[in-house]
Structures are given as C-alpha cells and as structure tokens.
Design an enzyme around this catalytic site. Structure first.
Site, PDB file in Angstrom:
ATOM      1  N   GLU A 128       0.781  -1.211  -0.113  1.00 16.41           N
ATOM      2  CA  GLU A 128      -0.048   0.054  -0.018  1.00 16.41           C
ATOM      3  C   GLU A 128       0.893   1.432   0.040  1.00 16.41           C
ATOM      4  OE1 GLU A 128      -3.011  -0.069   2.923  1.00 16.41           O
ATOM      5  OE2 GLU A 128      -3.978  -1.778   2.276  1.00 16.41           O
ATOM      6  N   HIS A 179      -9.850  10.231   2.220  1.00 17.42           N
ATOM      7  CA  HIS A 179      -9.499   9.130   1.427  1.00 17.42           C
ATOM      8  C   HIS A 179      -9.789   9.520  -0.031  1.00 17.42           C
ATOM      9  CE1 HIS A 179      -9.339   5.418  -0.198  1.00 17.42           C
ATOM     10  NE2 HIS A 179      -8.928   4.763   1.116  1.00 17.42           N
ATOM     11  N   ARG A 229      -1.396   9.416   1.055  1.00 11.01           N
ATOM     12  CA  ARG A 229      -2.687   9.787   1.032  1.00 11.01           C
ATOM     13  C   ARG A 229      -3.004  11.172   0.803  1.00 11.01           C
ATOM     14  NH1 ARG A 229      -6.206   5.800   4.898  1.00 11.01           N
ATOM     15  NH2 ARG A 229      -5.963   3.683   3.439  1.00 11.01           N
ATOM     16  N   HIS A 272     -12.135  10.823   6.139  1.00  8.82           N
ATOM     17  CA  HIS A 272     -12.153   9.423   6.336  1.00  8.82           C
ATOM     18  C   HIS A 272     -11.387   9.164   7.546  1.00  8.82           C
ATOM     19  CE1 HIS A 272     -11.186   5.132   5.230  1.00  8.82           C
ATOM     20  NE2 HIS A 272      -9.855   5.466   5.411  1.00  8.82           N
ATOM     21  N   ARG A 299      -1.874   9.715   8.324  1.00  8.04           N
ATOM     22  CA  ARG A 299      -1.702   8.524   8.831  1.00  8.04           C
ATOM     23  C   ARG A 299      -0.981   7.491   7.727  1.00  8.04           C
ATOM     24  NH1 ARG A 299      -5.161   4.055   8.044  1.00  8.04           N
ATOM     25  NH2 ARG A 299      -6.624   5.278   7.131  1.00  8.04           N
TER      26      ARG A 299
END
Length: 563
Positions: A118, A234, A284, A344, A379
């Site tokens: 990821e 997100h 992100r 998110h 995060r």
C-alpha cells in the site's frame, strides 16, 4: 425528575470497534461494561476497513523500517517513540496471533501469511482477512470472543451522554439506553474507544455513528485535545452519480492502487505521474489533493480497475469493492470508476500517553479517538487497525496494573454530588419537542456542509473565519431551541441520541476550526492555500481545551502527559 438507575463496574468501555473489543478482552477476567450506541456490536469504522493491518512480520521486513515509514508519512509531526512502539508491539502481537491462528488472516495454500503493498510502505507488509473485508472479518471474530467472555457485560443501544466528574476525576458515565432509559454507569476507570469524526462532514466514508462523541465528552470534561486540525481524506471514495449525500461514500481500498490500478483523468491520462515520484502510491494527502484538483479543474478523476477485475480471481480478493460497484450499477471491468476525496480518518484526538492515559485521572482513550501522536499530520495506510490492536491492549495492561483494592473502592464509593447528571437529563428532556427536533436536524445539515466546504481538503483564513462564525451561531440556535422546548414525558432514545450527536458534532467542529485557523502553514493533511508551505516554527503538535473557544489561546508546546 426521575433519577437514573445506577450500575457499578470496575471498567467502562465506550465503543465496540477494534480498540474497544481488544481492551475488553485484554482486561478479562476483570469485570468490564462495554457500551455501544448501535443496536449491534459491529458498528463504527472498524468493520468497514478494507485495506488491512500493517505489521513488520515478513522475513525481509523490520520494525525499524515500519516505524520509519510511519514517521515519513507524518510530515514531521509523528512522535518517533510512539511510531517505534506501534511497530514493535504490533509485530510482536501479530506474530503471536499468526502462530495461534486466533484471528483469521489470509494465507497462501502452504499456510504462510499473504502480504499486500500500500501507499508509502517501502515493501509489502499489509495483512488481510477475507480479502478486502479485513475490518469486518476481524471484528466479527473478536465479537464472538467477547460474547463468550463472562466478565464482559455488553450494553447495545446505549448512548453515552456525559462523563460525570467528582473532584476533577471521572466517576462514571451517564447514558441513555434504548428501551430502558437513563443509567449512570459508576466505575473506577472509563475507556474511550468511540472512534472517529467523519460524520461531521457532508461527504465521508465513515458510518453515520462517527459523530465525535468520545472526543466531545472528553472536551466538556476539560481533557486536553491534540492535533485536531489533521483529518485525512480518502482519495478514492466511489462517487456514485445521484447518490444520497446522507449516506457514506463507498470506499475503494488503497490496495487496488497497490495492485496496480492507475488514477486517470477523463482523457485517460495518468495524472499522478506528474504529482509525486511514487505516483499512485504517494502518501494519501498528496493523492487526495491531486484528485481534488482534477475534479475542480473539470478534468475528472477515475480509478481504473479494468485490468484487476478482468481476472475473475480478483473478485474473490476484492469482494467488497466488487459488491459495492455492482450494487451501484457500475462495472469495474468495463470502465474506470468515478472517484472523489471524502473525510476518512482523524489523526487528532484526546491527548494520551503511550498507555492511553489522558490528562484526567481515570479517563483513558485508545483507537481513533485518541491522540497518541503516532500518525502525526498524516496517517500511514493500514496503521489504524494496528493502532486499535496495540493501544487497546496497552490501556488494558495499564488499568490492570493499578492496585485492585483502590479501583474497587473508587467504583463502589457513592457519588457525593450529582448536579451534572441532573443538568444533562434536564437538557435532554426537552429535545422531544417538535421545534427542538427540527432545529437539531437543520443544525446537523449546516455543520456537515460548512465543514466540508470551509474546513475540508483545502482551507484559508476567510473560510475558517466564516466557519467559526456560522458554527458559533448554530451553537446559539441549538441551545435556545432546546431551552425553549417543552418536554412531553421522558425523551425517546432516538431523540436523546439525535440531540447528543448534534452537540458533539458541533463542539468538535468548533474546536477543529480553531485548530485549523491557528496552524498557519500547510503540513500533511492540513492544507492552507494562504499558507502553502511548511513553517519551521509549526513543526510541533497543537494542544487545545474547550476553554480555548473563549480565550482562543492554544496550550503551550511543552504541554505533555507524564510518561
């Protein structure tokens, strides 16, 4: 006024996600009461987590590398000691879980764990369970363990209204229970594991119950809060044409990009190649803002999963995505999927130390509601379920390490004054009035809209000031409507919950707007168009308390919890 029933236990846990379930199981066989406002235990964000759980347990991985990736994603604000603790405790816990097979992680035919890649992870280290249904698979397994544990008493349909303090220490929680009414849960220790804040925003991947309840309760009690301005959007929420804005946006897991799905504009151009060396696997916040710019420019943004789903095997690997898209009338094999950023995950929360202690003795926090500093300003993907696992267990160990006789005495000693209980019940008693209920719904809609538009992915001083004024006025409106309400008997559970969630959203929104206004730079998930660069003097965490809404003076940097 009718007085609440009193239930006494040693430890009260609010929330039934990963962190709350782990804390409850880790405290066994000590008595625990577990409250959740949903009718079933599987509420909140944890069951919706698709991406997986990060852990450095592969042969070519290390705790140091996982911690370094966590720090790098945090844009200079991650507490490095907490990142190392998360990675080390997480790896140790996952090795034990994998060896004992106590949770159903996905494995290869030979029994070895499967690892996914990821964004911002230097190597594959993401464990999945049930493909992209990781959160639900793990939570359901934990719920079955909780139900089989005699020392845990479960209270579904219980809305926690307020912490009740005595001499500056929580003595329990006033809650309204569906079908029962008011109960004061007296206890020695309260653990907040109540999840996130996404339902404060108009567009979110979060379920409707994520209304900042635990954070707002702690704030009203005077607890210190940390890093409220950092909310992760997100980047790839499924933008279904004509979808109901009141419902969560379906999430298209990060693992799709890890498996090779590119981001395209409406002309088929891979726009992330120009944005970051890691392209679709960039952090992100970088991806979310790039997607936002594409949408606002009119170029559109799409996730191309055609190659992935051309292989029928991948429908089993990504069953949640396959179901979500087909239910929405979209075929991921035929065309790229329309996407948009959505609120998110909240990196901030109630300030805690490494064992979940807050600034109020006897109040603990773990999971998304906690601000332990492990996520910094952004995060790292798939660290959230790991955070719940690690810090839920650490809170339980710290509570259990206290002298048992002292805890029993604190739980059993009668509360000497209950004025807070009376005030909370009086306020709730008026919410059943038609005028108050209508006002509350209008307030909630306004909060969600102003937060998404003014305190969203990109912010500026004018928008933040406007948001602060609107939110202060909404606070006045709701207070006046409830004060003018006429109670027609005891309030219903639904009315109490609507009122409670509205005031929790409103308090959080005001505090977050203040935090975002104070931080005059851009860092991680906090983007200021009027302060587009990072500022060296803001390479620090920000701490707030409820009084700062009046004084507008953030707590000094040296504010820390004793460790």
């Amino acid at each position: 006024m009718v007085q609440p029933r009193i239930q006494t236990t040693e430890t009260l846990i609010i929330g039934s996600g990963m962190a709350g379930l782990i804390a409850a199981l880790s405290l066994a066989p000590r008595p625990v009461a577990l409250l959740t406002k949903t009718d079933l235990l599987e509420g909140g964000s944890s069951p919706m987590a698709q991406g997986g759980m990060a852990a450095a347990v592969a042969p070519d991985d290390s705790v140091q590398d996982h911690a370094a990736d966590t720090v790098a994603a945090g844009a200079g604000l991650t507490d490095e000691a907490m990142a190392m603790l998360l990675a080390a405790d997480g790896a140790a816990a996952l090795r034990e879980i994998l060896a004992e097979r106590s949770l159903p992680f996905d494995r290869a035919p030979d029994g070895t764990p499967l690892f996914g890649q990821e964004a911002a992870h230097r190597r594959p280290r993401i464990l999945h369970a049930g493909g992209d249904a990781t959160g639900r698979t793990l939570v359901l397994s934990l719920i079955e363990q909780v139900k089989r544990t005699p020392s845990i008493t479960i209270y579904p349909g219980a809305f926690a209204v307020d912490l009740i303090l005595e001499n500056g220490r929580p003595r329990g929680v006033l809650a309204h229970h569906h079908g029962i009414g008011w109960i004061f849960h007296q206890c020695a220790d309260v653990v907040l594991a109540s999840g996130g804040v996404g339902a404060t925003y108009l567009h979110t991947t979060n379920p409707p119950e994520n209304t900042a309840d635990g954070l707002a309760m702690a704030a009203r009690a005077g607890a210190t809060l940390a890093d409220l301005e950092f909310l992760q959007f997100h980047p790839t929420a499924l933008a279904v044409p004509g979808a109901d804005p009141e419902r969560p946006m379906p999430l298209l897991t990060e693992a799709l990009r890890g498996a090779g799905a590119p981001l395209l504009d409406r002309n088929g151009r891979r726009f992330m190649l120009e944005e970051h060396p890691a392209a679709e696997l960039a952090p992100r916040d970088v991806v979310a803002r790039a997607v936002w710019r594409q949408i606002t420019s009119g170029a559109g943004a799409f996730l191309d999963c055609r190659t992935i789903f051309a292989d029928p095997h991948n429908r089993e690997h990504f069953p949640t995505v396959w179901a979500l898209t087909t239910e929405s009338g979209l075929d991921p094999r035929a065309a790229p999927l329309p996407i948009a950023p959505a609120a998110h995950y909240h990196m901030g929360g109630v300030l805690t130390d490494e064992n979940g202690r807050t600034s109020l003795p006897g109040l603990w926090a773990c999971g998304e509601v906690a601000g332990v500093g492990v996520h910094g300003a952004n995060r790292l993907a798939s660290n959230s379920l790991l955070e719940g696992l690690v810090f839920g267990a650490r809170v339980a160990r710290a509570i259990a390490a206290q002298p048992h006789s002292d805890r029993l005495e604190r739980a059993a000693t009668p509360l000497s004054a209950a004025t807070t209980i009376t005030r909370a019940m009086q306020a709730a008693a008026a919410v059943g009035a038609t005028g108050a209920e209508g006002c509350i719904q209008e307030v909630v809609s306004s909060i969600r809209r102003v937060m998404y538009e003014n305190v969203g992915l990109v912010r500026n001083e004018n928008g933040l000031q406007q948001a602060a004024l609107i939110l202060a006025d909404l606070d006045r409106q709701m207070t006046e409507a409830v004060a003018a309400g006429v109670a027609f008997g005891p309030p219903s559970a639904e009315a109490v919950r609507r009122w409670g969630e509205a005031r929790n959203r409103l308090l959080f929104a005001r505090l977050m707007t203040l935090g975002a206004s104070n931080r005059r730079e851009s860092r991680g998930a906090h983007e200021r168009s009027d302060y587009p660069r990072q500022a060296a003097d803001w390479r620090r965490r920000q701490f707030l308390r409820i009084d700062d809404l009046t004084h507008a003076t953030p707590l000094p940097e040296e504010t820390r919890l004793a460790r």
